[in-house]
Write a protein that holds these residues in place. Sequence first.
Motif, mmCIF file in Angstrom:
data_model
loop_
_atom_site.group_PDB
_atom_site.id
_atom_site.type_symbol
_atom_site.label_atom_id
_atom_site.label_comp_id
_atom_site.label_asym_id
_atom_site.label_seq_id
_atom_site.Cartn_x
_atom_site.Cartn_y
_atom_site.Cartn_z
ATOM 1 N N GLN A 1 -5.969 -34.480 -6.608
ATOM 2 C CA GLN A 1 -5.168 -34.935 -7.742
ATOM 3 C C GLN A 1 -6.017 -34.767 -8.984
ATOM 4 O OE1 GLN A 1 -2.142 -35.873 -7.629
ATOM 5 N NE2 GLN A 1 -1.655 -36.978 -5.764
ATOM 6 N N ASN A 2 -6.220 -33.535 -9.406
ATOM 7 C CA ASN A 2 -7.105 -33.352 -10.554
ATOM 8 C C ASN A 2 -6.323 -32.928 -11.780
ATOM 9 O OD1 ASN A 2 -9.829 -33.128 -11.650
ATOM 10 N ND2 ASN A 2 -9.213 -31.010 -11.958
ATOM 11 N N PRO A 3 -6.327 -33.751 -12.802
ATOM 12 C CA PRO A 3 -5.491 -33.439 -13.949
ATOM 13 C C PRO A 3 -6.021 -32.285 -14.792
ATOM 14 C CG PRO A 3 -6.208 -35.735 -13.966
ATOM 15 C CD PRO A 3 -7.021 -35.023 -12.967
ATOM 16 N N ASP A 4 -7.318 -32.059 -14.858
ATOM 17 C CA ASP A 4 -7.841 -31.078 -15.798
ATOM 18 C C ASP A 4 -8.964 -30.275 -15.146
ATOM 19 O OD1 ASP A 4 -8.494 -29.601 -17.960
ATOM 20 O OD2 ASP A 4 -9.231 -31.264 -19.181
ATOM 21 N N ALA B 1 -10.811 -28.101 -16.707
ATOM 22 C CA ALA B 1 -11.749 -27.611 -17.717
ATOM 23 C C ALA B 1 -13.224 -27.740 -17.318
ATOM 24 C CB ALA B 1 -11.487 -28.308 -19.041
ATOM 25 N N PRO B 2 -13.700 -28.946 -16.951
ATOM 26 C CA PRO B 2 -15.141 -29.051 -16.687
ATOM 27 C C PRO B 2 -15.594 -28.167 -15.526
ATOM 28 C CG PRO B 2 -13.998 -31.084 -16.110
ATOM 29 C CD PRO B 2 -13.026 -30.234 -16.824
ATOM 30 N N PHE B 3 -14.756 -28.042 -14.502
ATOM 31 C CA PHE B 3 -15.142 -27.231 -13.343
ATOM 32 C C PHE B 3 -15.215 -25.757 -13.730
ATOM 33 C CE2 PHE B 3 -13.129 -30.999 -11.529
ATOM 34 C CZ PHE B 3 -14.153 -31.434 -10.704
ATOM 35 N N ILE C 1 -1.848 -23.246 -12.990
ATOM 36 C CA ILE C 1 -2.607 -23.975 -14.018
ATOM 37 C C ILE C 1 -4.032 -23.434 -14.068
ATOM 38 C CG2 ILE C 1 -3.401 -26.238 -14.767
ATOM 39 C CD1 ILE C 1 -1.146 -27.474 -13.213
ATOM 40 N N GLN D 1 -5.925 -21.562 -17.256
ATOM 41 C CA GLN D 1 -7.149 -22.097 -17.853
ATOM 42 C C GLN D 1 -8.298 -21.111 -17.703
ATOM 43 O OE1 GLN D 1 -7.921 -26.191 -16.871
ATOM 44 N NE2 GLN D 1 -5.933 -26.851 -17.619
#
Lengths: 390, 285
Positions: A199-202, A204-206, A229, A233
Amino acid sequence: MAKWTLRAALAGVAALLAGAAMAADTVKVALILPMTGPFASTGRQIDAAARLYLDQHKGDLQGCTVELTTKDDTGTADVTKRIAQEAVVREGANILAGFGLTPLALAAAPIATQGKVPMVVMAAATSIITEKSPNIVRTSFTTPQAAYAMGEWAAKNGIGKVVTLVSDYAPGNDAETYFAKAFEAGGGQVAEKLRVPLQNPDFAPFLQRAKDAAPDAIFVFVPSGVGSIVMKQVADRGLTAAGVKLIGTGDVTDDDILNNMGDVALGTITAFFYSAAHDSPENKGFVEAFKKANGNMRPNFFAVSGYDGMHAIFEGLRKTDCDPSAEKFVDAVKGMSWTSPRGKIAIDPETRDIVQTIYIREVKRGEDGELYNIEFDQIPDMKDPAKAGK
Amino acid sequence: MLTILFDGVAYGMLLFVLACGLAVTLGLMNFVNLAHGAFAMGGGYLTVVLMNRLGVPFLLCLPAAFLLTAAVGVVLERTLYVRLYGKTHLDQVLFTIGLVFMAIAAIDYFMGAQQQLITLPAFLRGQLEILGGSIGIYRLFIIAICGALVVVLQLGLSRTRFGSRLRAAVDQPDVARGLGIDVNRLFAATFALGSGLAGLGGALGVDVLGLDPTFPLKFMIYFLVVVTVGGTTSLIGPFVASLVLGLGDVAGKYFVPEFGAFMIYTMMVAILIVRPQGLFARGSR
């Protein structure tokens, strides 16, 4: 005297009934799928394909007809178990089929064993499933099959350094492990293994971390809807522009949603067993009939798995003269091979798992302007690498 | 490093827009609205439908998402929520969680369970290279919008007549009525504002967070964390909380990916141990 006649008559009736039960007129198949909830698209595809098969082959079997009942387990394991139990015990289902996710298949496996009914797995893809009951036969794929093929291909085709990015659950971990095994055996280097919470909303950091490692490619495994998604990204973060390739298993470029992903999906390279654009007369016929029966919906890899699952059921019953008992049916299906819309496939007699060609594909625009996975390389007759001891 | 900082701020800002409506209803109206995420989802789906089916440009979808969800908010407030203002918090929780499930089922039925995708206009995509870090243009856009919102909201609540009336109505509804303030209309307007903000957040978030029918449940925990940590007495509290949590979450996932998913909860626990009423609370009431 009269007593004897009555007894003889009763015995005769009993024998008749037993005979009728042996070669049942109607073979009841309970198709247990997530028809609602987040995995409804899996259920919808398999259900549509199974019904298509039934329509095309109604009356093909001599001595029995196949009756298909779809049951919605909402993608929840305890519901699957309850439904499977009710189907076998109360409704007298002869064959269990469907099973959209690994936990759902695992929940139903003991029912197949104890109820002595065959269980045809049409979706769930972790390797261990077929080991959980001797009555399980799988017609979909295993995640290690696709991941291992991707690793082999990547190592051979000029990709030296990869970052893996997988969702942190059993299939994701399977994918990471088998991709890395094949890739490292071929001389590649996995610079970083990132596991993203389910359940990962974003992302970006990964993705930033992946970018900073400056790899040749990112290997991605996420549940099918989430893939789009990630792709967006990846493009927005400038990874594509920096020449980093996006590779993965075909779940990411699922035919069901691929066309809606837009141009960000272009150039993604995946290893998988089915593309709606597979070039064969069998597949052209299948895609056409499927689209016609389902309001122009494009069949995806789940659809073809459901279609082949029905084929296995029909052919198994043909061989056993309509006897759906687990022992005979599973024996009949073992070693069976046929030409499916996806190409030549077989059921491994030892593991009851599927043996099939894994294709390497790239996302391109097809002639009709829609996005497709176009196959350009293949690894034939691939067994599940996890069970083949790789 | 700059990129991480920037991503964290953008993520925090987005959390703030999504959660500030909840802070408004919970803090100002003392109403526990767990269905807040459903409004955000509504805004998101509106954007998807407007863009993909009707071809409305993205920048027009944002105000549309705000206005339409606000309108839906008013209707629901007048017909349903108004009956629960006097009830206990447990009743409110049960009622609104019921609404969440209804919203999920309805969206599932009409739109299907799959992820919804939108294609942003070209001028909002891509990255800028600034000071050695690369910055996503869309994230910059989010920060700009949210920053402006924070200023407008805080000034609106503390400096305008609407704001002071609202605060009066919340503290002492009877006295406020006696002074000729139309409390019912005030609450309806406030509720509309809260829902509209959620809708706007949902619309902004489609591209970053994804959108499927389980959205309200998936993000409920984040809204609640923001509001709990920030306290509900002002908007500055949730704002700072969103930024801190957004930054912590992104940095945690970047530097220690194995542990990243728990960072936000660890921070919540740590902050609440030190300040049980939230970062900016006035103390217990």
